[in-house]
Design a protein around this motif. Structure first.
Motif, PDB file in Angstrom:
ATOM      1  N   VAL A 156       0.868  -1.190   0.000  1.00 23.80           N
ATOM      2  CA  VAL A 156       0.000   0.000   0.000  1.00 23.80           C
ATOM      3  C   VAL A 156       0.898   1.232   0.000  1.00 23.80           C
ATOM      4  CG1 VAL A 156      -1.776   1.259   1.268  1.00 23.80           C
ATOM      5  CG2 VAL A 156      -1.832  -1.239   1.217  1.00 23.80           C
ATOM      6  N   TRP A 159       0.548   9.076  -1.838  1.00 26.62           N
ATOM      7  CA  TRP A 159       0.346   9.903  -3.015  1.00 26.62           C
ATOM      8  C   TRP A 159       1.493  10.856  -3.313  1.00 26.62           C
ATOM      9  CZ3 TRP A 159       0.776  14.474  -0.585  1.00 26.62           C
ATOM     10  CH2 TRP A 159       0.330  14.560   0.734  1.00 26.62           C
ATOM     11  N   LYS A 183      -1.820  -1.469  -3.874  1.00 30.88           N
ATOM     12  CA  LYS A 183      -2.876  -0.444  -3.890  1.00 30.88           C
ATOM     13  C   LYS A 183      -2.253   0.944  -3.899  1.00 30.88           C
ATOM     14  CE  LYS A 183      -5.252   1.964  -1.001  1.00 30.88           C
ATOM     15  NZ  LYS A 183      -5.531   3.244  -1.688  1.00 30.88           N
ATOM     16  N   PRO A 184      -2.469   1.689  -4.992  1.00 27.19           N
ATOM     17  CA  PRO A 184      -1.977   3.071  -5.025  1.00 27.19           C
ATOM     18  C   PRO A 184      -2.892   3.964  -4.188  1.00 27.19           C
ATOM     19  CG  PRO A 184      -2.681   2.293  -7.217  1.00 27.19           C
ATOM     20  CD  PRO A 184      -3.173   1.305  -6.220  1.00 27.19           C
ATOM     21  N   GLY A 214      -8.457   2.139  -5.213  1.00 26.99           N
ATOM     22  CA  GLY A 214      -9.532   2.348  -4.248  1.00 26.99           C
ATOM     23  C   GLY A 214      -9.039   3.203  -3.104  1.00 26.99           C
ATOM     24  N   ALA A 215      -9.863   3.345  -2.076  1.00 31.71           N
ATOM     25  CA  ALA A 215      -9.497   4.172  -0.924  1.00 31.71           C
ATOM     26  C   ALA A 215      -8.936   3.292   0.197  1.00 31.71           C
ATOM     27  CB  ALA A 215     -10.724   4.952  -0.467  1.00 31.71           C
ATOM     28  N   ILE A 223      -4.066  -5.611   2.992  1.00 35.70           N
ATOM     29  CA  ILE A 223      -3.102  -5.989   4.048  1.00 35.70           C
ATOM     30  C   ILE A 223      -3.672  -7.073   4.974  1.00 35.70           C
ATOM     31  CG2 ILE A 223      -1.912  -3.741   3.993  1.00 35.70           C
ATOM     32  CD1 ILE A 223      -3.835  -4.392   7.038  1.00 35.70           C
ATOM     33  N   PHE A 233       4.144  -1.125   3.654  1.00 35.62           N
ATOM     34  CA  PHE A 233       3.305   0.074   3.684  1.00 35.62           C
ATOM     35  C   PHE A 233       4.164   1.320   3.777  1.00 35.62           C
ATOM     36  CE2 PHE A 233       1.246   3.353   6.364  1.00 35.62           C
ATOM     37  CZ  PHE A 233       0.160   3.666   5.549  1.00 35.62           C
ATOM     38  N   ILE A 243      -2.219  -0.845  10.718  1.00 35.34           N
ATOM     39  CA  ILE A 243      -1.755  -1.999   9.943  1.00 35.34           C
ATOM     40  C   ILE A 243      -0.957  -2.942  10.842  1.00 35.34           C
ATOM     41  CG2 ILE A 243      -0.195  -2.696   8.065  1.00 35.34           C
ATOM     42  CD1 ILE A 243      -1.251  -0.296   6.482  1.00 35.34           C
ATOM     43  N   PHE A 390       3.847  17.901   6.458  1.00 32.53           N
ATOM     44  CA  PHE A 390       3.766  17.304   5.118  1.00 32.53           C
ATOM     45  C   PHE A 390       3.346  18.356   4.090  1.00 32.53           C
ATOM     46  CE2 PHE A 390       3.074  13.426   2.439  1.00 32.53           C
ATOM     47  CZ  PHE A 390       4.238  12.780   2.820  1.00 32.53           C
TER      48      PHE A 390
END
Ligand code: NDP
Length: 479
Positions: A156, A159, A183-184, A214-215, A223, A233, A243, A390
């Motif tokens: 996972v 962005w 999963k992007p 997906g979200a 996971i 991750f 996770i 960030f």
């Protein structure tokens, strides 16, 4: 007003052909998802770029089953040198289609084309080249005489570097003989889907790479799938914790690459102009959406005023705006949610008593934007000195002695990266040795290379990616 004015130099977007909708990439083919599709937008204009499928639990299950079949029947038993050939092929195709990837990344993510063209895409290709070389040499990696793959990797990614994070995850997994379900991030799925086309073009056996968009729910399904052997991750510490809890008590192997709040330490003997370039690169590269960003500047008190004045002068020359313009230094913030988070945290900075500075100039009317921002008079207790913003926000603090610099740098719940600026090699060696950070740069910052292991201490996560050390996350040596 800067001394130079530049004519616009926009990159053409005609090289990319964005489809109106995308499916999931499962077992070598694009297929509809059974979840509700979502839209991905260009954060610089808020224009909808495409509609993308959402992978449900059932879709993730199909992807994991495809990955398992490919692992058992094809990829696991394949001669390592042949696996290496596929990786070389992928690397070359990434290079051949580099411009297309760079334009698509900039449209979907908001980062300046200069960065996607010169950093993200070349580094992604370099990761495949580097790991292609390892594929048939794993028994010489110092990880036991006959290390074996783990099986299916559930990955996972976030962005901030969509294609590059994909390469960090997929290249080592494939080189070591594992198959992948990736999963992007919801806001930046497009380059991962273009990468799926590269897998087809490279004739990669079906099921070796599966991409399920997906979200967060889709990520959770990846996971927590019982037939996933390894979870990798990159993202927020909060989701990383969730996770770790989900994986606890299972036999899954886990690596987590989470947030950071890196100290960038400038001593009074450092060449100020070079340090200022490094500070700018440390915090404003990729709009500060960088887990290893140098977001805490620690300056020796005697040079604080000079450094801050030079820094403000330099920031005044940065060009903020259209990410597709080749002269742009800072592009758009990736999403409205991230912009809200940056605004929230900077508001704390002001209410807690720090002094906020931003350069003059207007921001575009549409899209998500935040000016490069410098906070002075920051104390280590302030939220802007502790929390990961960030975004393009720098907190400046001072120190008097090397010991104080080390103590302040290590006063963080994170430990991903750090930087030291000094003319004295002996001082650099002494200080870097004492910093609790996975990566320490000396007289440079944000320098990344596939041969160099990357990862953190404390709440920045565990495990390493890249280099020989990164291979061990995907191999077992027990037999
Ligand atoms: P997240 O940690 O939520 O996102 C990272 C990835 O995890 C995305 O693909 C996300 O999907 C997915 N995800 C979300 N929830 C789950 C879950 N329960 N189980 C499995 N996967 C999940 O980061 P955000 O985008 O929310 O950013 C929040 C903050 O995190 C930022 O402000 C920044 O401070 C930090 N961050 C740090 C990064 C780093 O590189 N260290 C990278 C990104 C963020 P989806 O995209 O749909 O949410």
């Amino acid at each position: 007003m800067s001394i130079f004015e530049y004519a616009p130099a926009p990159e053409s977007r005609s090289i990319v052909d964005i489809r109106p909708s995308y499916g999931l990439f499962v077992d070598g083919e694009f297929a509809d998802g059974t979840g509700t599709p979502f839209k991905t937008v260009n954060p610089a204009t808020e224009e909808v770029l495409s509609e993308v499928a959402t992978g449900s639990d059932a879709d993730v299950d199909r992807a994991v089953r495809a990955a398992r079949r490919a692992f058992t029947r094809v990829w696991g038993p394949m001669r390592p040198a042949d696996r290496g050939k596929y990786l070389f092929r992928i690397a070359r195709l990434l290079q051949e289609r580099a411009r297309e990837f760079a334009v698509l990344e900039t449209l979907d993510n908001g980062k300046p084309i200069r960065e996607s063209r010169d950093v993200d895409v070349p580094l992604a290709a370099a990761h495949f080249f580097y790991h292609a070389g390892w594929a048939d040499k794993l028994e010489h990696a110092g990880l036991g005489p006959a290390p074996r793959p783990l099986g299916v990797a559930g990955q996972v990614i976030p962005w901030n570097f969509p294609l590059l994070m994909l390469a960090w995850k997929v290249a080592p997994a494939l080189a070591t003989g594992n198959t992948v379900v990736l999963k992007p991030a919801e806001t930046t799925p497009l380059t991962a889907l273009l990468f799926a086309e590269i897998c087809q073009q490279a004739d990669l056996p079906p099921g070796v790479v599966n991409i399920v968009t997906g979200a967060g729910e889709t990520g959770r399904a990846v996971i927590s799938h019982p037939d996933v052997d390894k979870v990798a991750f990159t993202g927020s510490t909060e989701v990383g914790r969730a996770i770790a809890r989900a994986v606890a008590g299972t036999e899954k192997r886990l690596t987590l690459e989470l947030g950071g709040k890196a100290a960038n330490i400038v001593f009074d003997d450092a060449p100020i102009d070079e340090a200022v370039e490094g500070i700018v690169r440390g915090i404003f590269f990729n709009q500060g959406h960088v887990c290893c960003a140098g977001s805490r500047l620690l300056v020796q008190e005697s040079v604080h005023d000079d450094v801050v004045a030079s820094l403000q002068r330099r920031i005044g020359t940065l060009r903020v705006g259209d990410p597709m313009d080749k002269n742009t230094d800072l592009g758009a913030i990736n999403s409205a949610e991230q912009l809200a988070r940056i605004r929230d945290l900077t508001a704390y900075g002001e209410t807690e008593g720090a002094t906020c500075w931003q350069p003059e100039g207007d921001l575009p009317d549409r899209g998500f934007w935040f000016k490069p921002t410098v906070f002075t008079d920051v104390s280590p207790a302030h939220r802007i000195a502790r929390d990961e913003v960030f975004g393009p926000v720098l907190s400046v603090m001072t120190f008097r002695t090397p010991d104080e610099a080390v103590a302040k740098a290590n006063n963080s719940t994170y430990g991903l990266s750090a930087g030291v600026w000094s003319e004295k090699g002996s001082r650099i060696l002494k200080i870097t040795d004492q910093l609790r950070a996975g990566v320490v740069w000396a007289n440079t910052f944000n320098e990344l290379d596939p041969t160099s292991p990357f990862g953190g201490y404390k709440q920045s996560g565990y495990g390493r990616e890249g280099g020989r050390q990164g291979l061990s996350a995907y191999l077992r040596s027990d037999f």
